[in-house]
Design a protein around this motif. Sequence first.
Motif, mmCIF file in Angstrom:
data_model
loop_
_atom_site.group_PDB
_atom_site.id
_atom_site.type_symbol
_atom_site.label_atom_id
_atom_site.label_comp_id
_atom_site.label_asym_id
_atom_site.label_seq_id
_atom_site.Cartn_x
_atom_site.Cartn_y
_atom_site.Cartn_z
ATOM 1 N N GLY A 166 0.546 -0.514 -8.567
ATOM 2 C CA GLY A 166 1.543 -1.125 -7.630
ATOM 3 C C GLY A 166 2.943 -0.396 -7.204
ATOM 4 N N ILE A 167 3.273 0.429 -7.977
ATOM 5 C CA ILE A 167 4.734 0.901 -7.533
ATOM 6 C C ILE A 167 4.268 2.288 -6.719
ATOM 7 C CG2 ILE A 167 7.112 2.435 -8.466
ATOM 8 C CD1 ILE A 167 6.885 0.198 -11.051
ATOM 9 N N VAL A 232 -2.612 -13.558 -13.783
ATOM 10 C CA VAL A 232 -2.511 -14.491 -12.715
ATOM 11 C C VAL A 232 -0.886 -14.768 -12.082
ATOM 12 C CG1 VAL A 232 -3.132 -17.603 -12.992
ATOM 13 C CG2 VAL A 232 -5.041 -15.811 -13.981
ATOM 14 N N ILE A 233 -0.419 -14.154 -13.398
ATOM 15 C CA ILE A 233 1.278 -14.557 -13.229
ATOM 16 C C ILE A 233 1.816 -13.925 -12.610
ATOM 17 C CG2 ILE A 233 3.486 -14.229 -14.172
ATOM 18 C CD1 ILE A 233 2.222 -15.002 -16.971
ATOM 19 N N ALA A 234 0.549 -12.632 -12.412
ATOM 20 C CA ALA A 234 1.212 -11.532 -11.367
ATOM 21 C C ALA A 234 0.969 -11.931 -9.599
ATOM 22 C CB ALA A 234 0.720 -9.784 -10.869
ATOM 23 N N VAL A 235 -0.291 -12.555 -9.350
ATOM 24 C CA VAL A 235 -1.021 -13.861 -8.330
ATOM 25 C C VAL A 235 -0.184 -13.465 -7.711
ATOM 26 C CG1 VAL A 235 -2.958 -14.175 -7.377
ATOM 27 C CG2 VAL A 235 -3.622 -12.509 -9.345
ATOM 28 N N VAL A 236 0.173 -15.376 -9.043
ATOM 29 C CA VAL A 236 1.125 -16.042 -8.429
ATOM 30 C C VAL A 236 2.277 -15.602 -8.064
ATOM 31 C CG1 VAL A 236 2.348 -18.279 -9.188
ATOM 32 C CG2 VAL A 236 -0.019 -18.051 -10.025
ATOM 33 N N SER A 237 2.971 -14.773 -8.567
ATOM 34 C CA SER A 237 4.202 -14.512 -8.336
ATOM 35 C C SER A 237 4.529 -14.115 -6.721
ATOM 36 C CB SER A 237 5.135 -13.419 -8.732
ATOM 37 O OG SER A 237 5.060 -13.781 -10.036
ATOM 38 N N GLY A 238 3.096 -12.945 -6.187
ATOM 39 C CA GLY A 238 2.499 -11.924 -5.217
ATOM 40 C C GLY A 238 2.992 -13.511 -4.179
ATOM 41 N N ILE A 239 1.775 -14.410 -4.736
ATOM 42 C CA ILE A 239 1.350 -15.526 -3.502
ATOM 43 C C ILE A 239 2.623 -16.585 -2.818
ATOM 44 C CG2 ILE A 239 0.471 -17.659 -3.001
ATOM 45 C CD1 ILE A 239 -2.270 -16.621 -4.625
ATOM 46 N N VAL A 240 4.064 -16.042 -3.947
ATOM 47 C CA VAL A 240 4.945 -17.092 -3.878
ATOM 48 C C VAL A 240 6.303 -16.007 -2.934
ATOM 49 C CG1 VAL A 240 7.224 -17.929 -5.039
ATOM 50 C CG2 VAL A 240 5.005 -18.210 -6.311
ATOM 51 N N THR A 241 5.936 -14.487 -3.490
ATOM 52 C CA THR A 241 6.662 -14.096 -2.480
ATOM 53 C C THR A 241 5.914 -14.259 -0.838
ATOM 54 O OG1 THR A 241 7.719 -13.014 -4.075
ATOM 55 C CG2 THR A 241 7.636 -12.111 -1.745
ATOM 56 N N ALA A 264 8.939 -6.537 0.807
ATOM 57 C CA ALA A 264 9.146 -7.880 -0.296
ATOM 58 C C ALA A 264 7.892 -7.864 0.341
ATOM 59 C CB ALA A 264 9.892 -8.571 0.141
ATOM 60 N N ALA A 265 6.747 -7.892 1.474
ATOM 61 C CA ALA A 265 6.118 -8.497 2.432
ATOM 62 C C ALA A 265 4.837 -7.430 1.254
ATOM 63 C CB ALA A 265 5.821 -8.719 3.462
ATOM 64 N N ILE A 266 5.548 -5.890 1.381
ATOM 65 C CA ILE A 266 4.606 -5.003 0.406
ATOM 66 C C ILE A 266 4.037 -5.445 -0.822
ATOM 67 C CG2 ILE A 266 4.315 -2.320 0.203
ATOM 68 C CD1 ILE A 266 5.304 -2.154 2.740
ATOM 69 N N ALA A 267 5.381 -5.824 -1.441
ATOM 70 C CA ALA A 267 5.487 -6.435 -2.583
ATOM 71 C C ALA A 267 4.883 -6.791 -3.484
ATOM 72 C CB ALA A 267 6.788 -5.892 -2.956
ATOM 73 N N GLY A 268 4.706 -8.042 -2.088
ATOM 74 C CA GLY A 268 4.002 -9.671 -2.730
ATOM 75 C C GLY A 268 2.502 -9.290 -2.498
ATOM 76 N N VAL A 269 1.779 -8.626 -1.410
ATOM 77 C CA VAL A 269 0.455 -8.294 -1.203
ATOM 78 C C VAL A 269 0.033 -6.735 -2.047
ATOM 79 C CG1 VAL A 269 -0.989 -6.841 0.243
ATOM 80 C CG2 VAL A 269 0.573 -8.324 1.639
ATOM 81 N N LEU A 270 0.799 -6.355 -2.528
ATOM 82 C CA LEU A 270 -0.091 -5.294 -3.654
ATOM 83 C C LEU A 270 -0.230 -6.275 -5.223
ATOM 84 C CD1 LEU A 270 2.146 -2.387 -3.419
ATOM 85 C CD2 LEU A 270 -0.202 -2.468 -2.999
ATOM 86 N N GLY A 273 -2.607 -8.292 -4.993
ATOM 87 C CA GLY A 273 -4.072 -7.918 -4.708
ATOM 88 C C GLY A 273 -4.289 -7.395 -5.866
ATOM 89 N N ILE A 274 -3.207 -6.063 -6.432
ATOM 90 C CA ILE A 274 -3.821 -5.810 -8.399
ATOM 91 C C ILE A 274 -3.820 -6.567 -8.972
ATOM 92 C CG2 ILE A 274 -3.108 -4.398 -9.889
ATOM 93 C CD1 ILE A 274 -1.333 -3.073 -7.200
ATOM 94 N N GLY A 275 -2.912 -7.719 -9.102
ATOM 95 C CA GLY A 275 -3.555 -8.432 -9.929
ATOM 96 C C GLY A 275 -4.500 -10.267 -9.912
ATOM 97 N N GLY A 276 -4.839 -10.744 -8.655
ATOM 98 C CA GLY A 276 -6.003 -10.547 -8.791
ATOM 99 C C GLY A 276 -7.675 -10.236 -8.774
ATOM 100 N N PHE A 277 -7.117 -8.506 -8.499
ATOM 101 C CA PHE A 277 -8.664 -7.931 -9.004
ATOM 102 C C PHE A 277 -8.714 -7.867 -10.113
ATOM 103 C CE2 PHE A 277 -9.869 -2.964 -10.959
ATOM 104 C CZ PHE A 277 -10.890 -3.589 -10.756
ATOM 105 N N LEU A 278 -7.306 -7.497 -11.079
ATOM 106 C CA LEU A 278 -7.462 -7.506 -12.921
ATOM 107 C C LEU A 278 -8.170 -8.933 -13.635
ATOM 108 C CD1 LEU A 278 -4.534 -5.817 -13.897
ATOM 109 C CD2 LEU A 278 -6.942 -4.760 -13.783
#
Length: 442
Positions: A166-167, A232-241, A264-270, A273-278
């Motif tokens: 992700g980074i 799931v926490i990563a997904v929620v964080s990205g969606i909130v962003t 910030a938008a790139i970080a939220g999408v990543l 996306g990565i959290g959702g895949f995992l």
Amino acid sequence: HDFARRLAVIGGLSVALATTLFATVRLGRSLTLGDGFDPGTFGVLVAFGGAWAGYEWLRTKEIGDFQVSDLRPTTGAATGLGLSVSGLVLLVETALTELMGVGGDVILERAPGDRLATVGVLLAVGIPALWWFWLRDLSRRETRFRNGYAAVVSYLGLVWLASSVGIAAFLVLDWLLGFGEDTASAQFEAMPVVLAVGFVAAAAWAHHVALLRPRRGLAARSYSYGLAGTAVIAVVSGIVTLISLAIEAVTADTLVSTSEGGSAAIAGVLGAGIGGFLWWREWTGVDLDLPDERQSMPRRVYLTGLLVVAGLAGGISLVMVLFGILQAALEGTLGLDAIFDGRFVIALVLATTPLIWHLIAEIRVDREAEPRVERLREALVIASDRGPLGNGVHFVTRADGHGAITVDIAEQIDTLLAQTGPPVVITVEDDGLRVVEVEAVP
């Protein structure tokens, strides 16, 4: 050889082992880098090395095999892995730094030669410890310590790998879309260490997760659901962003910085996306037809734990949203400014609502699928003999010799016991049964 003494020996041995290995690395590093002899580190090495030898003597002479004996090789394997991973990360980082011409060692702040000397010390101590305690010992035996250790390392390895991906993706996209630093050297300064961590984490994950896959036990389930929860926490964080940025773009009075908003938008999408895949990878890989899968402790902790966290976060945010709307309405300031000020809590409500619905639905399905175990009626049977009656009752022999249990009587009693209800006292008479319900069987 009581439990406390044995546990003290194994625990003391584990602490002395780890401390000795770390002290060896510190002393070796100070000598190879030309920092001079460190008396304090040498004293720690001698003291804990002696303690290690003493505890080893007690273990072999007095303890033998013990229920927590695997704590010793687990501690050694973890220490060896930590030192080896640190050395490999520093080695790969140094190589990429020299090849890419960016980055640099921000931890040691040393020249490449000094970093390679540190790598040599770390690997010289870490790899033998890892081989001795893990490869030749613990990894060959399926024990609770081995499985738990493999689950923890697998979880951390994949989390670090996903974070590195992700980074790295963020740095590249941020630069390509024009939101990053002015120069490539400043933008990709962290890239060597990110790639090094990702490479080493991938190797550690691939090796340890293979030990969990043959059998879906407690360790494998803990790894799977723990990873799903983190995703799931990563997904929620990205969606909130993303939702916060969307609300900000619509309701802000002044123009939002394109660079900050884009990053910030790139970080939220990543993150999403990565959290959702995992999450999808782990969640769809669960075989619910396996025995005890739905009722397993890791699954219950995952569902109820996430429900509590999401419920608290969403519930508190909903209260704050409603309070803010009511306050703005009373003050006559209800408008875009009020929405802008509450963009984060609004985003949190919108992101956690479907998650709460999903978790409640899964918990309901698990409860419905839970096998129903009917509690048989407890009974005290009074008769002259047991006859063909089974062993699932309390039996008292009548002194007068009446009330023999025939096959027909036994079938009637079995039918009665298969029902649910309060306890009963069954007296077998010559002409049939007399049944009295009681609060408890005497």
